[in-house]
Write a protein that holds these residues in place. Structure first.
Motif, mmCIF file in Angstrom:
data_model
loop_
_atom_site.group_PDB
_atom_site.id
_atom_site.type_symbol
_atom_site.label_atom_id
_atom_site.label_comp_id
_atom_site.label_asym_id
_atom_site.label_seq_id
_atom_site.Cartn_x
_atom_site.Cartn_y
_atom_site.Cartn_z
ATOM 1 N N MET A 51 0.856 -1.183 0.000
ATOM 2 C CA MET A 51 0.000 0.000 0.000
ATOM 3 C C MET A 51 0.895 1.237 0.000
ATOM 4 O O MET A 51 1.861 1.304 0.759
ATOM 5 C CB MET A 51 -0.923 0.022 1.218
ATOM 6 C CG MET A 51 -1.808 1.271 1.299
ATOM 7 S SD MET A 51 -2.860 1.304 2.786
ATOM 8 C CE MET A 51 -3.995 -0.043 2.431
ATOM 9 N N ARG A 52 0.566 2.188 -0.848
ATOM 10 C CA ARG A 52 1.311 3.450 -0.913
ATOM 11 C C ARG A 52 0.367 4.592 -0.535
ATOM 12 O O ARG A 52 -0.670 4.791 -1.173
ATOM 13 C CB ARG A 52 1.866 3.674 -2.321
ATOM 14 C CG ARG A 52 2.747 4.923 -2.443
ATOM 15 C CD ARG A 52 3.224 5.116 -3.873
ATOM 16 N NE ARG A 52 4.105 6.272 -3.986
ATOM 17 C CZ ARG A 52 5.428 6.221 -3.917
ATOM 18 N NH1 ARG A 52 6.029 5.056 -3.777
ATOM 19 N NH2 ARG A 52 6.168 7.319 -4.019
ATOM 20 N N VAL A 53 0.721 5.322 0.527
ATOM 21 C CA VAL A 53 -0.085 6.445 1.005
ATOM 22 C C VAL A 53 0.714 7.723 0.783
ATOM 23 O O VAL A 53 1.844 7.843 1.265
ATOM 24 C CB VAL A 53 -0.420 6.291 2.505
ATOM 25 C CG1 VAL A 53 -1.265 7.466 2.988
ATOM 26 C CG2 VAL A 53 -1.165 4.967 2.750
ATOM 27 N N GLU A 54 0.152 8.661 0.036
ATOM 28 C CA GLU A 54 0.860 9.878 -0.343
ATOM 29 C C GLU A 54 0.195 11.119 0.237
ATOM 30 O O GLU A 54 -1.020 11.308 0.093
ATOM 31 C CB GLU A 54 0.909 10.010 -1.870
ATOM 32 C CG GLU A 54 1.630 8.873 -2.565
ATOM 33 C CD GLU A 54 1.631 9.004 -4.076
ATOM 34 O OE1 GLU A 54 2.424 8.306 -4.722
ATOM 35 O OE2 GLU A 54 0.823 9.802 -4.617
ATOM 36 N N ASN A 55 1.001 11.939 0.924
ATOM 37 C CA ASN A 55 0.575 13.255 1.415
ATOM 38 C C ASN A 55 -0.598 13.189 2.384
ATOM 39 O O ASN A 55 -1.456 14.070 2.396
ATOM 40 C CB ASN A 55 0.224 14.182 0.242
ATOM 41 C CG ASN A 55 1.406 14.411 -0.674
ATOM 42 O OD1 ASN A 55 2.553 14.428 -0.234
ATOM 43 N ND2 ASN A 55 1.129 14.571 -1.955
ATOM 44 N N ASP A 211 6.851 -3.707 4.849
ATOM 45 C CA ASP A 211 6.503 -2.449 5.483
ATOM 46 C C ASP A 211 5.214 -1.886 4.878
ATOM 47 O O ASP A 211 4.896 -2.112 3.706
ATOM 48 C CB ASP A 211 7.625 -1.427 5.299
ATOM 49 C CG ASP A 211 8.858 -1.791 6.095
ATOM 50 O OD1 ASP A 211 8.724 -2.526 7.091
ATOM 51 O OD2 ASP A 211 9.961 -1.345 5.716
ATOM 52 N N GLY A 212 4.499 -1.133 5.679
ATOM 53 C CA GLY A 212 3.275 -0.486 5.235
ATOM 54 C C GLY A 212 2.589 0.145 6.426
ATOM 55 O O GLY A 212 3.091 0.075 7.558
ATOM 56 N N PRO A 213 1.438 0.781 6.218
ATOM 57 C CA PRO A 213 0.726 1.386 7.349
ATOM 58 C C PRO A 213 0.446 0.352 8.432
ATOM 59 O O PRO A 213 -0.017 -0.750 8.146
ATOM 60 C CB PRO A 213 -0.582 1.877 6.710
ATOM 61 C CG PRO A 213 -0.249 2.072 5.266
ATOM 62 C CD PRO A 213 0.739 0.991 4.937
ATOM 63 N N SER A 214 0.773 0.702 9.672
ATOM 64 C CA SER A 214 0.548 -0.210 10.793
ATOM 65 C C SER A 214 0.170 0.613 12.013
ATOM 66 O O SER A 214 0.421 1.823 12.073
ATOM 67 C CB SER A 214 1.796 -1.053 11.066
ATOM 68 O OG SER A 214 2.886 -0.215 11.427
#
Length: 367
Positions: A51-55, A211-214
């Motif tokens: 997952m890629r979270v931007e800004n 790695d990713g949002p956790s």
């Protein structure tokens, strides 16, 4: 414009890089201030790595976003976009310029200063391989306006080609040796969604995830959003919000696959109980489906491929499936082309052997 984005996607070496390249290229044509790009399990549509979270700052609102998605009545849920004629839509256009009709907008997006959201499902047929959320605030004149029909059409036109590119990253790749097959991990969540118990096997398997949002828990570890999302889906099914399955496959940093599945338990008197989540190495059934999806195999092609992997001859396959040997050979030619191999041994190695966790030594001795 579209060709430039697709060319950038072709240069990506993994799904996370693909999201970054596509986001950068698309942003020059469809301006947005923030974005969420995530892979999806094509069988269930649930979020998976990467997952890629931007800004969006630290991403702490990520769990709240997916909780709203799965547990509340919303406009343009991803599960509906996956089946819609057009796999992309803008929130303001869908609500007649009244985005507050969406619980997601009222609960989270409004507080983030979001003006409009463009959502898309990257799909092949009705199988989603990725989910996209593009967010506009009023930071610039370009992003103070709602997403227009041409912008939605451009993103929708990218759905299948980007899904096809994502699908290639689900295919087997060379993996290093592993010490053994870990046992199933178990995590319990209370009725409010708080993680309350975990076994050592789950800790071991969680350490293998990318790695990713956790998010922090009282257990002294952070749980990745993909695990939290699976537990939320179990609550959604128990509450009648969805009839789908709370099951997702996640690729480890070593290139092997884990299966994460959850179900909501019932307490005394029929009251809602905890959610039990099991995370474990993906078994043959899950891997078979995954292989078929990753290479675009039909159900018949998968059957034949699985029989080939067991050493079954063409004549035996024909007898087993009640088809002619000539038909078996035709199917195998198609499978060889899709998998880019030329022999049965190469086919078995590419589609199956590289996926499997080795059997633990203790397991072999006790067998």
């Amino acid at each position: 414009m579209r060709n430039g984005v697709l060319a950038a996607a072709e240069r990506a070496t993994d799904a996370y890089e693909l999201f970054g390249r596509v986001s950068a290229g698309l942003g020059r044509q469809v301006p947005f201030d923030a974005a969420v790009w995530t892979a999806a399990d094509p069988e269930t549509g649930l979020i998976t790595a990467p997952m890629r979270v931007e800004n969006l700052g630290t991403g702490e609102g990520c769990a709240e976003y997916w909780e709203s998605e799965l547990l509340e009545e919303n406009v343009l849920p991803f599960r509906e976009l996956a089946r819609a004629t057009v796999p992309a839509a803008g929130l303001r256009a869908a609500t007649g310029d009244l985005p507050a009709r969406s619980s997601r907008f009222r609960r989270l997006l409004l507080g983030l200063g979001v003006h409009d959201e463009l959502r898309a499902v990257l799909r092949i047929g009705e199988r989603p391989w990725g989910l996209v959320s593009l967010l506009r605030t009023a930071r610039t004149p370009q992003t103070a306006a709602a997403f227009g029909p041409d912008e939605v059409a451009l993103v929708a036109g990218l759905s299948r080609p980007l899904a096809e590119r994502l699908r290639t990253f689900a295919r087997p790749r060379g993996v290093g040796p592993a010490t053994g097959r870990p046992g199933p991990g178990l995590i319990l969540f209370d009725a409010s969604g708080e993680a309350t118990s975990i076994n050592d096997e789950a800790r071991q398997l969680l350490a293998l995830l990318p790695d990713g949002p956790s998010f922090p828990t009282p257990l002294g570890l952070r749980l990745p959003i993909w695990v939290i999302g699976t537990a939320l889906q179990a609550r959604a099914v128990a509450g009648g919000h969805d009839r789908g399955e709370a099951r997702v496959r996640i690729r480890t940093t070593e290139g092997r696959w884990l299966t994460c599945h959850a179900s909501a338990l019932t307490a005394a008197g029929g009251r809602p109980g905890p959610v039990a989540l099991v995370i474990e190495p993906a078994g043959p059934a899950d891997l078979g489906v995954l292989v078929a999806q990753a290479y675009g195999l039909t159900s018949r092609e998968l059957q034949i491929t699985q029989l080939v992997a067991r050493g079954t001859t063409t004549t035996e396959i024909a007898a087993t499936l009640f088809i002619s040997p000539h038909t078996v050979r035709d199917h195998l030619k198609t499978v060889f082309t899709k998998a880019d191999v030329s022999t049965r041994g190469e086919l078995t190695a590419r589609l199956f052997t590289e996926h499997y966790w080795p059997v633990a030594v203790a397991g072999r001795r006790s067998a």
